[in-house]
Design an enzyme around this catalytic site. Sequence first.
Site, short mmCIF file in Angstrom:
data_model
loop_
_atom_site.label_atom_id
_atom_site.label_comp_id
_atom_site.label_asym_id
_atom_site.label_seq_id
_atom_site.Cartn_x
_atom_site.Cartn_y
_atom_site.Cartn_z
N GLU A 12 4.81 -15.85 -11.99
CA GLU A 12 5.18 -14.96 -10.90
C GLU A 12 4.74 -15.51 -9.55
O GLU A 12 5.46 -15.39 -8.55
CB GLU A 12 4.56 -13.58 -11.14
CG GLU A 12 5.21 -12.83 -12.30
CD GLU A 12 4.50 -11.53 -12.64
OE1 GLU A 12 5.12 -10.67 -13.28
OE2 GLU A 12 3.31 -11.36 -12.26
N ASP A 60 6.55 -11.08 -8.59
CA ASP A 60 6.91 -10.03 -9.55
C ASP A 60 8.10 -9.21 -9.04
O ASP A 60 9.02 -8.88 -9.79
CB ASP A 60 5.70 -9.13 -9.78
CG ASP A 60 6.01 -7.94 -10.67
OD1 ASP A 60 6.40 -8.16 -11.83
OD2 ASP A 60 5.88 -6.80 -10.20
N GLU A 78 1.56 -13.73 -6.66
CA GLU A 78 1.97 -13.10 -7.92
C GLU A 78 2.61 -11.73 -7.65
O GLU A 78 3.65 -11.39 -8.22
CB GLU A 78 0.75 -12.94 -8.82
CG GLU A 78 1.00 -12.13 -10.09
CD GLU A 78 -0.26 -11.46 -10.59
OE1 GLU A 78 -0.14 -10.53 -11.41
OE2 GLU A 78 -1.37 -11.84 -10.16
#
Length: 227
Positions: A123, A52, A48
């Site tokens: 993400e 991102d 994640e």
Amino acid sequence: MNQKPTELEGATRDWLEAHGFVIKDQALWVEALTHGSTGEARDYQRLEFLGDRVLGLTIADLMFQQSRGAEGALAQRLNALVSKAACAQAARDIGASKHIRLGKQARDDGAATSDNVLGDIMESLLGAAFLDNGFDATKALIRQLWKSQVEGTAGTAKHPKSALQEWAAGNKRRPPEYELVSRSGPDHKANFTVRVSVQNVGEAEGNASSKQEAETAAAQNFMETFG
């Protein structure tokens, strides 16, 4: 800690491939779909973090190419398109909820439909795509998955916090002050309450699943009441 499987379920692999993801290292994608509530040694958090950054760079590049707007307008649009809500919407658009690997309690608590979890999963899938297929392939995938949101109006209106800041300055008031009133619930179903106040004018509160979104809601409520 429990050992995690190293291969995707057939239906999950078919789902990923149907939406443009190219699967090479199956264990990577299992990790990308694994929530911490399973108790397994590795979950999606590291992917994640990576996804991102890949998303932010891709959307920033797209905004730069497609818009002649000033830095402030570009930043406002970027922030809207990479927000947790935007990521959660992208996850919903492809039907991610039923493929998330959750512990029983988290699933019973509604984690599979939570904006926080769905945003994180989106993400993490982008992080896995970057590691498994490289940046160019992931950039093309993001453009596809975010197409409807990019073509929409997200981030084109003035952000409520910016509008309140300007309103306070224009009315010769001190800048607004934000205060976290409360936080409740587990991480995947958190609820934040934030109060914003402008001296000698008043205050308003907002609730949301993240502190930043609660501040936005509070600013919006303030402007609707006093603006």
